[in-house]
Write an enzyme that holds these catalytic residues in place. Structure first.
Site: not given
Ligand SMILES: NC(=O)c1ccc[n+]([C@@H]2O[C@H](COP(=O)([O-])OP(=O)(O)OC[C@H]3O[C@@H](n4cnc5c(N)ncnc54)[C@H](OP(=O)(O)O)[C@@H]3O)[C@@H](O)[C@H]2O)c1
Length: 325
Positions: A51, A201, A302
């Site tokens: 504004e 990814d 993820g």
């Molecule tokens: N379908 C979908 O919409 C979609 C979307 C995205 C990804 N994906 C798939 O999901 C898979 C990966 O998922 P994911 O569950 O294995 O792993 P992620 O969620 O991608 O990553 C998890 C890691 O991130 C860190 N992290 C996440 N939140 C945290 C927090 N609050 N505090 C501290 N660290 C944190 C930790 O790392 P550290 O392990 O180092 O402690 C944890 O192990 C892949 O295959 C990907 O292709 C699918």
């Protein structure tokens, strides 16, 4: 007619997305005899409110039948810029129509009261739900002290979110991706992923498909700095718009290399292996230099990362796309 002019304010306000930081998205129009004769929007954090910008550039005399429309109640306090109610009074505006009350405790109806005390006719709220939806991020900052959080996921028809062996899995159609880029990525200030998603990814986390929308800030939760230095989001032009959240004591050499590329590396302590998310909000809501803070964040995965936000009760909206695979 009020609704149509408030809709115009909302369309103008959108132009500030990605630039207003912790401030609300605001547009303003001046209407004479049913026609818009001037318009403006809040262009950037620290710059004039909508504004004020309108009234400073409109040089003609304001008539008593002119109506000033604005989607958020005008502010009545001196912040980085002077109070908007001052210039509204000084320029002789006699009618104001607003879309929603400003949730900021410093304003919250005081702007409306101040204008009424000055003898100005104030009408509103008009199209309140639409106005509040546009500024859901700003409302969340003011009412909950954190950004608006949206979880975005996609799953296959069989219910899978990922393949067990860790291969990347493409499950959405191009039409779904376009929708995601326009309505989710393009409408949030930041996109957040867990480090495992970067490893699997290698996403860019940008707004693409030729849409002229600002790309959100990219945020990775990576307590142990496992992010590959080859990841696209920490290379080239993308590096300077990426923030890696890590724990104190993680690899100094990787830390240093990321910073040399322009990546912001922020240390937040872990509690039981998880970041203290109030530390995350603090980092993302503190303006520094050209960073103006964020009001909304899209959590793209993820599963572990979604679960951490859900468990902490930090989810405002969830969007799940049912994939074509
Ligand atoms: N379908 C979908 O919409 C979609 C979307 C995205 C990804 N994906 C798939 O999901 C898979 C990966 O998922 P994911 O569950 O294995 O792993 P992620 O969620 O991608 O990553 C998890 C890691 O991130 C860190 N992290 C996440 N939140 C945290 C927090 N609050 N505090 C501290 N660290 C944190 C930790 O790392 P550290 O392990 O180092 O402690 C944890 O192990 C892949 O295959 C990907 O292709 C699918």
């Amino acid at each position: 007619m009020h609704e149509a002019f408030i809709h115009r304010c909302l369309a103008l306000a959108e132009h500030g997305r990605g630039k207003v930081g912790l401030n609300p998205l605001v547009g303003a129009v001046l209407v004479r005899e049913g026609k818009i004769i001037a318009e403006a929007f809040h262009e950037e954090f620290g710059k004039a409110h909508a504004e004020r910008a309108l009234l400073e550039k409109f040089e003609q005399k304001i008539r008593s039948d002119d109506i000033l429309y604005v989607n958020v109640e005008p502010c009545c306090h001196q912040g980085k810029t002077p109070a908007c109610t001052d210039i509204i009074r000084k320029r002789g505006v006699k009618q104001v129509v607003f879309g929603m009350v400003d949730p900021d405790p410093l304003v919250q109806g005081k702007g409306i009261a101040c204008l009424r005390e000055a003898g100005i006719t104030v009408t509103g709220p008009i199209e309140r739900a639409q106005c509040e939806w546009l500024n859901r991020g700003f409302i969340s900052l003011r009412s909950k002290g954190r950004p608006w959080v949206t979880i975005h996921s996609a799953r296959t028809r069989g219910g899978a979110y990922a393949v067990p062996d860790g291969r990347p899995l493409k499950m959405t159609s191009e039409e779904q991706d376009r929708w995601t880029h326009q309505w989710l990525r393009g409408q949030h200030d930041a996109i957040l992923v867990g480090v495992q998603t970067v490893i699997t990814d290698d996403p860019q986390l940008t707004v693409r498909f030729g849409m002229h929308l600002p790309s959100p800030l990219r945020v990775v939760l990576d307590p142990h700095l496992r992010i590959p230095l080859s990841a696209r989001m920490v290379n080239g032009d993308l590096a300077s718009g990426t923030v890696v959240i890590t724990a104190p004591g993680s690899d100094r050499a990787v830390h240093q290399q990321l910073m040399e590329r322009g990546v912001s590396v922020v240390e937040i302590p872990l509690t039981d292996g998880h970041f203290d998310l109030s530390g995350l909000w603090n980092a993302l809501m503190t303006p520094t230099g050209s960073f103006h803070g964020i009001a909304s964040i899209l959590v793209e995965g993820g599963a572990k990362t979604w679960q951490n936000f859900r468990a902490a009760g930090l989810v405002d909206e969830e969007v799940t796309l049912l994939g074509v695979a």
